[in-house]
Motif scaffolding. Structure first.
Motif, mmCIF file in Angstrom:
data_model
loop_
_atom_site.group_PDB
_atom_site.id
_atom_site.type_symbol
_atom_site.label_atom_id
_atom_site.label_comp_id
_atom_site.label_asym_id
_atom_site.label_seq_id
_atom_site.Cartn_x
_atom_site.Cartn_y
_atom_site.Cartn_z
ATOM 1 N N ALA A 118 72.663 29.084 25.114
ATOM 2 C CA ALA A 118 72.532 29.565 23.421
ATOM 3 C C ALA A 118 71.443 29.933 23.010
ATOM 4 O O ALA A 118 71.345 30.726 21.730
ATOM 5 C CB ALA A 118 72.158 28.437 22.791
ATOM 6 N N VAL A 119 70.118 30.459 23.761
ATOM 7 C CA VAL A 119 69.089 31.172 23.574
ATOM 8 C C VAL A 119 70.166 33.017 23.265
ATOM 9 O O VAL A 119 69.402 33.201 22.080
ATOM 10 C CB VAL A 119 67.604 30.881 23.946
ATOM 11 N N LYS A 120 70.502 32.982 24.472
ATOM 12 C CA LYS A 120 71.014 34.224 24.101
ATOM 13 C C LYS A 120 71.354 35.004 23.034
ATOM 14 O O LYS A 120 71.773 35.938 22.676
ATOM 15 C CB LYS A 120 71.044 34.700 25.767
ATOM 16 N N MET A 179 60.874 28.783 26.853
ATOM 17 C CA MET A 179 61.260 29.176 27.635
ATOM 18 C C MET A 179 62.396 29.728 27.371
ATOM 19 O O MET A 179 63.765 28.612 26.607
ATOM 20 C CB MET A 179 60.542 28.675 29.666
ATOM 21 N N ILE A 180 62.882 30.745 28.194
ATOM 22 C CA ILE A 180 64.914 30.775 28.352
ATOM 23 C C ILE A 180 65.500 30.024 29.219
ATOM 24 O O ILE A 180 65.080 30.934 30.279
ATOM 25 C CB ILE A 180 65.137 31.714 27.984
ATOM 26 N N PRO A 202 67.440 42.759 24.925
ATOM 27 C CA PRO A 202 68.294 42.494 25.215
ATOM 28 C C PRO A 202 68.303 42.508 26.484
ATOM 29 O O PRO A 202 68.644 42.144 27.813
ATOM 30 C CB PRO A 202 70.066 43.586 24.692
ATOM 31 N N GLU A 203 67.710 43.673 27.070
ATOM 32 C CA GLU A 203 67.388 43.967 28.832
ATOM 33 C C GLU A 203 66.387 43.183 28.777
ATOM 34 O O GLU A 203 66.175 43.159 30.116
ATOM 35 C CB GLU A 203 67.034 45.687 28.745
ATOM 36 N N GLN A 204 65.809 42.668 28.229
ATOM 37 C CA GLN A 204 64.440 41.384 28.918
ATOM 38 C C GLN A 204 65.359 40.069 28.302
ATOM 39 O O GLN A 204 65.391 39.716 29.770
ATOM 40 C CB GLN A 204 63.500 41.449 27.758
ATOM 41 N N TYR A 205 65.667 39.755 27.741
ATOM 42 C CA TYR A 205 65.988 38.479 27.574
ATOM 43 C C TYR A 205 68.037 38.060 28.024
ATOM 44 O O TYR A 205 67.562 36.922 28.752
ATOM 45 C CB TYR A 205 66.292 37.524 26.115
ATOM 46 N N LEU A 206 68.197 39.112 28.416
ATOM 47 C CA LEU A 206 69.493 38.771 29.190
ATOM 48 C C LEU A 206 69.486 38.213 30.460
ATOM 49 O O LEU A 206 70.146 37.167 31.051
ATOM 50 C CB LEU A 206 70.782 39.071 29.419
ATOM 51 N N THR A 219 71.760 33.566 20.321
ATOM 52 C CA THR A 219 70.862 33.436 18.969
ATOM 53 C C THR A 219 70.240 34.917 19.359
ATOM 54 O O THR A 219 70.154 35.355 17.791
ATOM 55 C CB THR A 219 69.861 32.614 18.906
ATOM 56 N N LEU A 220 69.874 34.511 20.475
ATOM 57 C CA LEU A 220 69.163 36.374 20.054
ATOM 58 C C LEU A 220 70.022 38.007 20.295
ATOM 59 O O LEU A 220 70.127 38.960 19.614
ATOM 60 C CB LEU A 220 68.431 36.911 21.537
ATOM 61 N N ASP A 221 70.844 37.578 20.636
ATOM 62 C CA ASP A 221 72.686 38.709 20.443
ATOM 63 C C ASP A 221 72.547 38.244 19.441
ATOM 64 O O ASP A 221 73.009 39.512 18.398
ATOM 65 C CB ASP A 221 73.800 37.883 20.951
ATOM 66 N N LEU A 222 72.430 37.940 18.203
ATOM 67 C CA LEU A 222 73.431 37.894 16.696
ATOM 68 C C LEU A 222 71.920 38.598 16.168
ATOM 69 O O LEU A 222 72.496 38.892 14.915
ATOM 70 C CB LEU A 222 73.123 36.491 16.226
#
Length: 337
Positions: free
Chosen positions: A260-262, A193-194, A278-282, A264-267
């Motif tokens: 931290a997850v965000k 989970m984020i 990004p519109e989902q995880y942010l 990583t996903l940004d990278l």
């Protein structure tokens, strides 16, 4: 009067068409594909590509017709950053513009149009009313916000346009990002989970979406925007925990540091290897809950389906497809947001 549904063979459109046919209404479905749906025995179909102005103009719209725009490109399949604008805008924005121009040429004035809650971006006030600040986090949300700006201009010219901003729409016939979750649960794998999972997560049923569109027509197509979401959404931890229990899975929920997850996903997104948009995880660990009371006050619309039940129903359909097919879930023509 007829009901002309652009994108009427898609996820929400097919349920709206079925509902209107059952009410004895005359329905014209305009879409790029035609599925084997029983209500086509009573509803007319015309092939239409909303990205082509000539194709949209060829749809027979009469001045008294009720028009719905349910055509859309959504957040699945995931696109790399450089391709997002060209993926979303031809259908979401220019398709909407083509429909409105065709309506104007025909003298039609009434339109129901679906946008998205993604126009809001990060949570500023809780719960989010329709007056919440808008600041999309990507091309999908921006493409939808731009259609709302377009709608405002045409309202000034005499059109009646009701706008709907749904949360993640789920129901029979759509999986999208949920398929990844279901595979983890089926294989008894950890479900990350984020964040802590204490924040609520809100869905909206496809059936409730179709009913909202129908009620907007019944109410005379108010020049208003309406949030669409469930009532009393549970925390992510409970929502996923109930699904794991229902599935008889040994999966465990794994909270993670959201920041931290965000990052990583940004990278990964910057490297053109996106796992999520990004519109989902942010916003995944934010309290993104829509206030849907306006639809109740003005349209008499009240969502009938709980988030827990909707997610379990989607999982059950996923399992049924696995059991009845080749062991794979068929690709979805209309993926989830």
């Amino acid at each position: 009067m007829r009901h002309v549904i652009f994108g009427g063979d898609g996820f929400v459109g097919r349920h709206l068409a079925k509902k209107l046919v059952a009410d004895g209404e005359e329905v014209l479905v305009a879409d790029i594909v035609k599925s084997e749906l029983p209500h086509y025995a009573a509803a007319r179909f015309v092939h239409c590509d909303v990205t082509d102005p000539a194709s949209v103009a060829a749809v027979e719209i009469a001045p008294e017709d009720m028009v719905y725009n349910l055509s859309a490109k959504m957040l699945s399949p995931i696109q790399v950053r450089a391709k997002r604008h060209d993926f979303f805008y031809p259908v979401n924005y220019f398709g909407t513009e083509n429909i409105i121009h065709a309506m104007d040429a025909a003298g039609a004035r009434d339109l129901v149009h679906f946008t998205t809650d993604m126009i809001y971006g990060h949570t500023v006030t809780y719960p989010m009313t329709e007056e919440h600040p808008v600041s999309p986090l990507g091309e999908y949300g921006q493409s939808k916000l731009d259609t709302e700006i377009l709608a405002a201009k045409w309202r000034e010219k005499g059109m009646n346009i009701s706008l709907f901003r749904p949360r993640l729409i789920i129901g029979p016939g759509r999986l999208g990002i949920l398929e990844k979750l279901f595979k983890l649960i089926d294989h008894n794998l950890p479900v990350p989970m984020i964040g802590s999972g204490k924040n609520p997560y809100q869905f909206i049923s496809v059936f409730d979406c179709a009913e909202a569109a129908r009620l907007a027509w019944k109410a005379g197509v108010p020049n208003e925007a309406y949030n669409l979401g469930s009532i009393n959404p549970p925390p992510v931890r409970k929502l996923l925990g109930d699904l794991i229990k229902h599935a008889g899975s040994k999966s465990i929920l794994v909270p993670t540091p959201g920041w931290a997850v965000k990052r990583t996903l940004d990278l990964l997104d910057a490297l053109n290897m996106p796992l999520m948009d990004p519109e989902q995880y942010l916003i995944a660990d934010e309290e993104c809950v829509l206030d849907v009371s306006k639809g109740g006050r003005q349209l008499g619309w009240v969502p009938q389906h709980r988030d827990e039940d909707m997610l379990i129903a989607a999982y059950s359909e996923y399992r049924n497809k696995l059991a009845s097919g080749s062991g794979k879930v068929a690709p979805q023509a209309q993926p989830a947001e």
